[in-house]
Design an enzyme around this catalytic site. Structure first.
Site, PDB file in Angstrom:
ATOM      1  N   LYS A  36      -6.637 120.789 -87.003  1.00 57.07           N
ATOM      2  CA  LYS A  36      -5.735 119.732 -86.520  1.00 57.07           C
ATOM      3  C   LYS A  36      -4.318 120.285 -86.348  1.00 57.07           C
ATOM      4  O   LYS A  36      -4.006 121.365 -86.878  1.00 57.07           O
ATOM      5  CB  LYS A  36      -5.758 118.563 -87.497  1.00 57.07           C
ATOM      6  CG  LYS A  36      -5.192 118.895 -88.873  1.00 57.07           C
ATOM      7  CD  LYS A  36      -5.527 117.802 -89.893  1.00 57.07           C
ATOM      8  CE  LYS A  36      -4.939 118.143 -91.241  1.00 57.07           C
ATOM      9  NZ  LYS A  36      -5.459 117.315 -92.324  1.00 57.07           N
ATOM     10  N   TYR A 264      29.085 125.351 -86.773  1.00 53.43           N
ATOM     11  CA  TYR A 264      29.566 123.965 -86.779  1.00 53.43           C
ATOM     12  C   TYR A 264      30.092 123.524 -88.147  1.00 53.43           C
ATOM     13  O   TYR A 264      29.532 123.897 -89.176  1.00 53.43           O
ATOM     14  CB  TYR A 264      28.431 123.016 -86.388  1.00 53.43           C
ATOM     15  CG  TYR A 264      27.986 123.151 -84.951  1.00 53.43           C
ATOM     16  CD1 TYR A 264      28.863 122.903 -83.896  1.00 53.43           C
ATOM     17  CD2 TYR A 264      26.677 123.514 -84.651  1.00 53.43           C
ATOM     18  CE1 TYR A 264      28.439 123.024 -82.580  1.00 53.43           C
ATOM     19  CE2 TYR A 264      26.250 123.633 -83.338  1.00 53.43           C
ATOM     20  CZ  TYR A 264      27.138 123.388 -82.297  1.00 53.43           C
ATOM     21  OH  TYR A 264      26.716 123.502 -81.017  1.00 53.43           O
TER      22      TYR A 264
HETATM   23  C1  PLP Z   1      -6.023 118.046 -93.375  1.00 55.67           C
HETATM   24  C2  PLP Z   1      -7.293 117.678 -93.997  1.00 55.67           C
HETATM   25  C3  PLP Z   1      -8.077 118.640 -94.651  1.00 55.67           C
HETATM   26  C4  PLP Z   1      -7.614 120.059 -94.886  1.00 55.67           C
HETATM   27  O1  PLP Z   1      -6.694 120.110 -95.959  1.00 55.67           O
HETATM   28  P1  PLP Z   1      -6.146 121.529 -96.481  1.00 55.67           P
HETATM   29  O2  PLP Z   1      -5.377 121.217 -97.710  1.00 55.67           O
HETATM   30  O3  PLP Z   1      -5.263 122.074 -95.394  1.00 55.67           O
HETATM   31  O4  PLP Z   1      -7.323 122.374 -96.717  1.00 55.67           O
HETATM   32  C5  PLP Z   1      -9.329 118.252 -95.088  1.00 55.67           C
HETATM   33  N1  PLP Z   1      -9.776 116.985 -94.923  1.00 55.67           N
HETATM   34  C6  PLP Z   1      -9.029 116.032 -94.322  1.00 55.67           C
HETATM   35  C7  PLP Z   1      -9.577 114.651 -94.175  1.00 55.67           C
HETATM   36  C8  PLP Z   1      -7.764 116.339 -93.853  1.00 55.67           C
HETATM   37  O5  PLP Z   1      -7.025 115.391 -93.292  1.00 55.67           O
END
Ligand code: PLP
Length: 369
Positions: A36, A264
């Protein structure tokens, strides 16, 4: 070679090695690589292909759009949509053979109708809320929900999943909370088993649990962060290495005099005559402005302090009289003890996820092996 000065260099060999190490830790269970948010900023398409080549069994995305991107780029592996999508996206889910993780019954009849029309079957997963209080049905509702899913002849109940709230913590309260989540998840699974509802894929573990909590494996683990080379702060890193190096080059060098202010709002004043270097990376690239007068960059094995406010497109460091030239490479963060995304996250009291997903789109991703 990239013509861009500021790049995120993605080392696919390091990434592959991380996957192999994680698979070795998780042994026989199936693996879902979470890609993602543009694969946590690393580039969803190249990372997905590399991950599948390294042996992961499926990919996890947050949005339907991310799943569509993967399919349009030729990925045929199972793609789990980890988050609830809007009902209006149900047709896309069906058309692109995505696997939704359902958290309520609203989309079921839409899936059924689209699948019928397209002459398809769809695997769905049930999301159980065991304590994150974000999405999912309660453990005691799982059986009825499963029956409702199974009443649609185009839907097949392939998996069940939950997500931990505190598996990355090692305080007693965190450990207790995770244990209770596992217990509730088991209750939900048992309620299906005792009604002869057979589920193929049972998954709970995120990165932290994949690395450190085998009792949370069930038959599949689902990890993101660890594959990109990071671990929760309070745990020992099982030799995973950061995949991304955020780099730039020295663009301008100039001398400034004692008493002159920099950037700045005059938040830094030179305490003696010195030289500064301007590096073309700013908060719009994803370098948090909170590192103004606080962070460092590395050039040729030496760290130089950020002086004055970080700007939208540039940052200024004090290089003194060191032998530094235009175009010299600058490490912003990467596989470096002091300048890792993990160390930076710690300084800002956040998690590495936020630092690496914050690298903006205009930063060119450059892939090396
Ligand atoms: C983002 C996510 C993961 C992965 O989590 P990590 O800590 O990056 O391994 C797994 N399951 C769900 C539902 C997530 O949203």
């Amino acid at each position: 070679m990239s013509l861009q000065t500021t790049i995120a260099e993605i080392n696919l060999t390091v990434f592959e090695n991380n996957i192999k190490k994680i698979k070795n830790i998780a042994k026989a269970v199936r693996t879902v690589l979470v890609v993602k948010a543009n694969a946590y900023g690393h580039g969803i398409v190249p990372i997905s292909f590399t991950g599948l080549n390294a042996g992961v069994d499926a990919l996890g995305v947050a949005t339907v759009n991310e799943g569509v991107t993967l399919r349009e780029n030729g990925i045929t592996a199972p793609i789990l949509v980890l988050f609830q999508h809007s009902i209006s996206e149900s047709e896309l889910v069906c058309y692109y053979n995505l696997t939704p993780i359902v958290t309520n019954n609203l989309a079921l009849s839409y899936y059924q109708n689209y699948c019928k029309r397209m002459n398809k079957k769809m695997d769905v997963y049930i999301k159980v809320d065991t304590g994150l209080s974000r999405m999912g049905v309660r453990p005691e509702e799982v059986l009825d929900f499963a029956k409702e899913i199974l009443s649609h002849d185009c839907l097949s109940l392939h998996g069940i999943t939950t997500h931990f709230a505190a598996s990355d913590g090692c305080e007693k309260a965190d450990i207790e909370f995770t244990k209770n989540q596992i217990r509730l998840f088991n209750c939900a699974i048992d309620s299906l088993k005792s009604n002869n509802i057979n589920i193929k894929d049972i998954q709970a573990a995120n990165s932290a649990a994949t690395l450190f909590l085998p009792e949370a494996y069930f038959n599949t683990v689902r990890f993101g962060l660890a594959a990109y080379g990071y671990t929760p702060d309070d745990f020992e890193n099982p030799s995973l290495e950061p995949v991304m190096s955020f780099k730039s080059k020295v663009l301008v060098i100039k001398a400034i005099k004692k008493g002159e202010s920099v950037s700045y709002s005059m938040t830094h004043t030179a305490s003696k005559d010195t030289r500064i270097a301007v590096v073309p990376v700013g908060y719009s690239d994803g370098l948090p402005r909170a590192f103004s007068n606080k962070g460092k960059f590395k050039i040729k094995d030496k760290y130089y302090p950020i002086v004055g406010r970080i700007c939208m497109d540039s940052t200024i460091i004090d290089i003194g009289n060191d032998d530094i030239n235009l175009e010299d490479e600058v490490l912003i963060f990467g596989n470096d003890e002091v300048l890792s995304a993990q160390a930076l996250a710690k300084e800002l009291n956040t998690i590495p996820h936020e630092i690496i997903t914050g690298i903006s789109e205009r930063v060119h991703r450059v892939y090396i092996k």
